[in-house]
Design an enzyme around this catalytic site. Sequence first.
Site, mmCIF file in Angstrom:
data_model
loop_
_atom_site.group_PDB
_atom_site.id
_atom_site.type_symbol
_atom_site.label_atom_id
_atom_site.label_comp_id
_atom_site.label_asym_id
_atom_site.label_seq_id
_atom_site.Cartn_x
_atom_site.Cartn_y
_atom_site.Cartn_z
ATOM 1 N N CYS A 1 26.156 48.913 27.897
ATOM 2 C CA CYS A 1 25.619 48.569 29.228
ATOM 3 C C CYS A 1 24.650 49.616 29.757
ATOM 4 C CB CYS A 1 26.756 48.396 30.227
ATOM 5 S SG CYS A 1 27.967 47.189 29.726
ATOM 6 N N GLU B 1 22.543 44.672 24.711
ATOM 7 C CA GLU B 1 23.478 44.739 23.582
ATOM 8 C C GLU B 1 23.576 43.378 22.925
ATOM 9 O OE1 GLU B 1 26.290 42.285 23.795
ATOM 10 O OE2 GLU B 1 27.555 43.920 23.119
ATOM 11 N N HIS C 1 27.371 50.495 38.093
ATOM 12 C CA HIS C 1 27.525 49.504 37.022
ATOM 13 C C HIS C 1 28.805 48.737 37.359
ATOM 14 C CE1 HIS C 1 28.118 47.578 33.246
ATOM 15 N NE2 HIS C 1 29.131 48.347 32.884
HETATM 16 N N1 CAA Z 1 46.545 39.060 43.591
HETATM 17 C C1 CAA Z 1 45.731 40.143 43.772
HETATM 18 N N2 CAA Z 1 45.520 41.088 42.817
HETATM 19 C C2 CAA Z 1 46.152 40.930 41.636
HETATM 20 C C3 CAA Z 1 46.992 39.846 41.377
HETATM 21 C C4 CAA Z 1 47.194 38.879 42.421
HETATM 22 N N3 CAA Z 1 47.976 37.811 42.246
HETATM 23 N N4 CAA Z 1 47.462 39.946 40.126
HETATM 24 C C5 CAA Z 1 46.937 41.084 39.582
HETATM 25 N N5 CAA Z 1 46.137 41.667 40.519
HETATM 26 C C6 CAA Z 1 45.345 42.895 40.362
HETATM 27 C C7 CAA Z 1 46.082 44.002 39.628
HETATM 28 O O1 CAA Z 1 46.895 44.737 40.505
HETATM 29 C C8 CAA Z 1 44.896 44.799 39.097
HETATM 30 O O2 CAA Z 1 44.353 45.573 40.131
HETATM 31 P P1 CAA Z 1 44.085 47.155 39.913
HETATM 32 O O3 CAA Z 1 43.191 47.279 38.721
HETATM 33 O O4 CAA Z 1 43.461 47.572 41.173
HETATM 34 O O5 CAA Z 1 45.427 47.754 39.641
HETATM 35 C C9 CAA Z 1 43.856 43.729 38.778
HETATM 36 O O6 CAA Z 1 44.244 42.574 39.517
HETATM 37 C C10 CAA Z 1 43.784 43.347 37.313
HETATM 38 O O7 CAA Z 1 45.080 43.018 36.900
HETATM 39 P P2 CAA Z 1 45.583 43.396 35.450
HETATM 40 O O8 CAA Z 1 45.278 44.835 35.186
HETATM 41 O O9 CAA Z 1 46.971 42.948 35.301
HETATM 42 O O10 CAA Z 1 44.606 42.459 34.608
HETATM 43 P P3 CAA Z 1 44.400 42.298 33.074
HETATM 44 O O11 CAA Z 1 45.491 42.883 32.259
HETATM 45 O O12 CAA Z 1 44.119 40.853 32.886
HETATM 46 O O13 CAA Z 1 43.066 43.172 32.725
HETATM 47 C C11 CAA Z 1 40.790 43.855 32.790
HETATM 48 C C12 CAA Z 1 41.973 43.285 33.592
HETATM 49 C C13 CAA Z 1 41.224 45.170 32.108
HETATM 50 C C14 CAA Z 1 39.644 44.154 33.733
HETATM 51 C C15 CAA Z 1 40.352 42.810 31.752
HETATM 52 O O14 CAA Z 1 39.791 41.716 32.423
HETATM 53 C C16 CAA Z 1 39.344 43.322 30.753
HETATM 54 O O15 CAA Z 1 39.713 43.852 29.710
HETATM 55 N N6 CAA Z 1 38.021 43.169 31.050
HETATM 56 C C17 CAA Z 1 36.976 43.618 30.185
HETATM 57 C C18 CAA Z 1 36.868 45.130 30.257
HETATM 58 C C19 CAA Z 1 35.669 45.593 30.987
HETATM 59 O O16 CAA Z 1 34.908 44.868 31.597
HETATM 60 N N7 CAA Z 1 35.472 46.905 30.946
HETATM 61 C C20 CAA Z 1 34.325 47.432 31.618
HETATM 62 C C21 CAA Z 1 33.735 48.614 30.941
HETATM 63 S S1 CAA Z 1 33.013 48.128 29.508
HETATM 64 C C22 CAA Z 1 31.511 47.599 29.961
HETATM 65 O O17 CAA Z 1 31.054 47.743 31.044
HETATM 66 C C23 CAA Z 1 30.815 46.927 28.870
HETATM 67 C C24 CAA Z 1 29.646 47.704 28.307
HETATM 68 O O18 CAA Z 1 29.433 48.916 28.379
HETATM 69 C C25 CAA Z 1 28.741 46.854 27.541
#
Ligand code: CAA
Length: 392
Positions: A113, A81, A235
Site C-alpha cells: 500500500c 500492488e 492509510h
Molecule cells: N459491534 C461493534 N464492534 C464489534 C462487534 C460488534 N458486534 N464485534 C466485534 N467488534 C469489534 C471488535 O471489538 C474489534 O474492534 P477493535 O479492533 O477495536 O478491538 C473489531 O470489531 C474487529 O473485530 P475482530 O478483531 O474480532 O475481527 P476479525 O477477527 O474479523 O478481524 C481484521 C478484523 C483483522 C481487520 C480482518 O478484517 C482482517 O484481517 N483484515 C485485513 C487486514 C488488513 O486490512 N490489514 C491492514 C494492513 S495491511 C494493508 O494495509 C495492505 C497493504 O499494505 C497492501
Amino acid sequence: MTVTVGIDQMGFYTPHLYLDMTALAQARGDDPAKYHVGIGQDKQAVIPPTQDVVTMAANAAAQILTPADQKTIKMVLFGTESGVDNSKATAVYLAHLLDLPADTRAIEIKQACYGATAGLQFAADYVRSHPTAKVLVIGADIARYGLRTAGEVTQGGGAVAMLVTANPRILALDPVSSYHTADVMDFWRPLGRSEALVDGKYSTNVYLDFFRTVWTDYQAQTHRTIADFAAFAFHIPFTKMGRKALRQILPEATPDQQTALTAAFEASQLDNRNVGNLYTGSLYLSLLSLLRHGNLQPGDRIGCYSYGSGAEGEFYSGRLQPDYRAGFNDAAVTALLAKRRAVSVAEYEELFQQQLDLTGTDVQLPVGTDPAPYYLAGRQHQQRQYRHRSEA
Ligand code: CAA
C-alpha cells in the site's frame, strides 16, 4: 531559491457498483455493528471485470487533466500492488490511454500500500530540480482477500490520480519526511495468487508501531509537535485502523486540539467508509475526503501517514494552499459516489469470480453495462484490450 512543490490536482475513480456492509454481515452470519462500528466500513466498491487498475487510473486522471497538463507531463509513476503484467508497467498502458507525449517516463512502483507515496516523494524530488515539469502519480488497487475470509469486509478498489508540480494548488509538501523499513510478513501476495495472504491482527499492530516510530522521528527532525497540525490523514484500509493510529497520539494534544483533530479525522474517513480499501490509494482518498468534507483553512499543516505491509511506513507533511478547492472536482466525486448501484451478495460473489483469470484464453467482456469512460473490453492473444467510450 527553494521551489515550492507538491500536489496540484487530485482525481478519484471507483466503479459504479458497491456492496452494502449490512448485507455482507447478514450473509456471513455476523452482527452488522461489527462491520459498521468495529471495522468502520459502510459500503465496499465492487469491481466489475471491465475495470482493472489501468482503466481505473485512466478514469481518475481524466477527471482532472487538461490537454495543456497532458502535454507537459514528464513522468508517470504508477503505485499499485495489483499490476496486470509481470513485466510491462501499468504506467505505459496509462500513458497511451491518456495520449501523453512520447518524451515521458512511465514506470510502476510496488510496495504493497506504499507505492503511491514513494511515487509522490520521487515526483516531488524530480520537480524540485525540474520546476516546469509535471508528474502524474497514481495510487490504484483492487483489494482482494477472498470470499468468506476475515479480510473480506476490508476489500474495495479504486484509483487516485495526483498531478505533482511546482507552485501546487492543493498541498505544498514540507521537504522533511520520516520513513522506516523492516522485513515483516504481515500481508503479501505470492506470484500467481490473485488474493492476498494476511495476518490481520499482526498487520494492525505493525502499522501502529511503525506510525509511532516515524512520528517520533519526524518530531525529532523538525522540532514540530502535534500542536503544529490541523489534521492528519492516514492509510486506512478500514477506517478503524486510522482511528487507532490517531488515538495513539491524541494525548499529546490539548483538549481543544483533540476535538479539532478528531473532527478532521471524521472528515478524512467519510469517503473511505463508503468505498472500502484502495490499498495504495487509501491514504490519498482519505486526504481527498479531508479536503472535501473537513473544515480546513489555507496554511493549515496536514500530516500524512503512509503504510505498506511487508513493510514500509512514512510520515510527511504539507501546507494547504489558498486555492486548494480548485485542485479537485468536488461535484464530480460526489456524483460518482451517488450514482453507484448496490449489488446483492450473490451478484458480488459472481463478479468476484469474473476478474480476468490467469489462463490467458481469449475473452470478450460484457462492456455494455459499464458506464466508465475507460474500460477493459477483454483479452486477445494474451493482450488486454483497453477502450474508451468514444471508440465504442
Ligand atoms: N459491534 C461493534 N464492534 C464489534 C462487534 C460488534 N458486534 N464485534 C466485534 N467488534 C469489534 C471488535 O471489538 C474489534 O474492534 P477493535 O479492533 O477495536 O478491538 C473489531 O470489531 C474487529 O473485530 P475482530 O478483531 O474480532 O475481527 P476479525 O477477527 O474479523 O478481524 C481484521 C478484523 C483483522 C481487520 C480482518 O478484517 C482482517 O484481517 N483484515 C485485513 C487486514 C488488513 O486490512 N490489514 C491492514 C494492513 S495491511 C494493508 O494495509 C495492505 C497493504 O499494505 C497492501
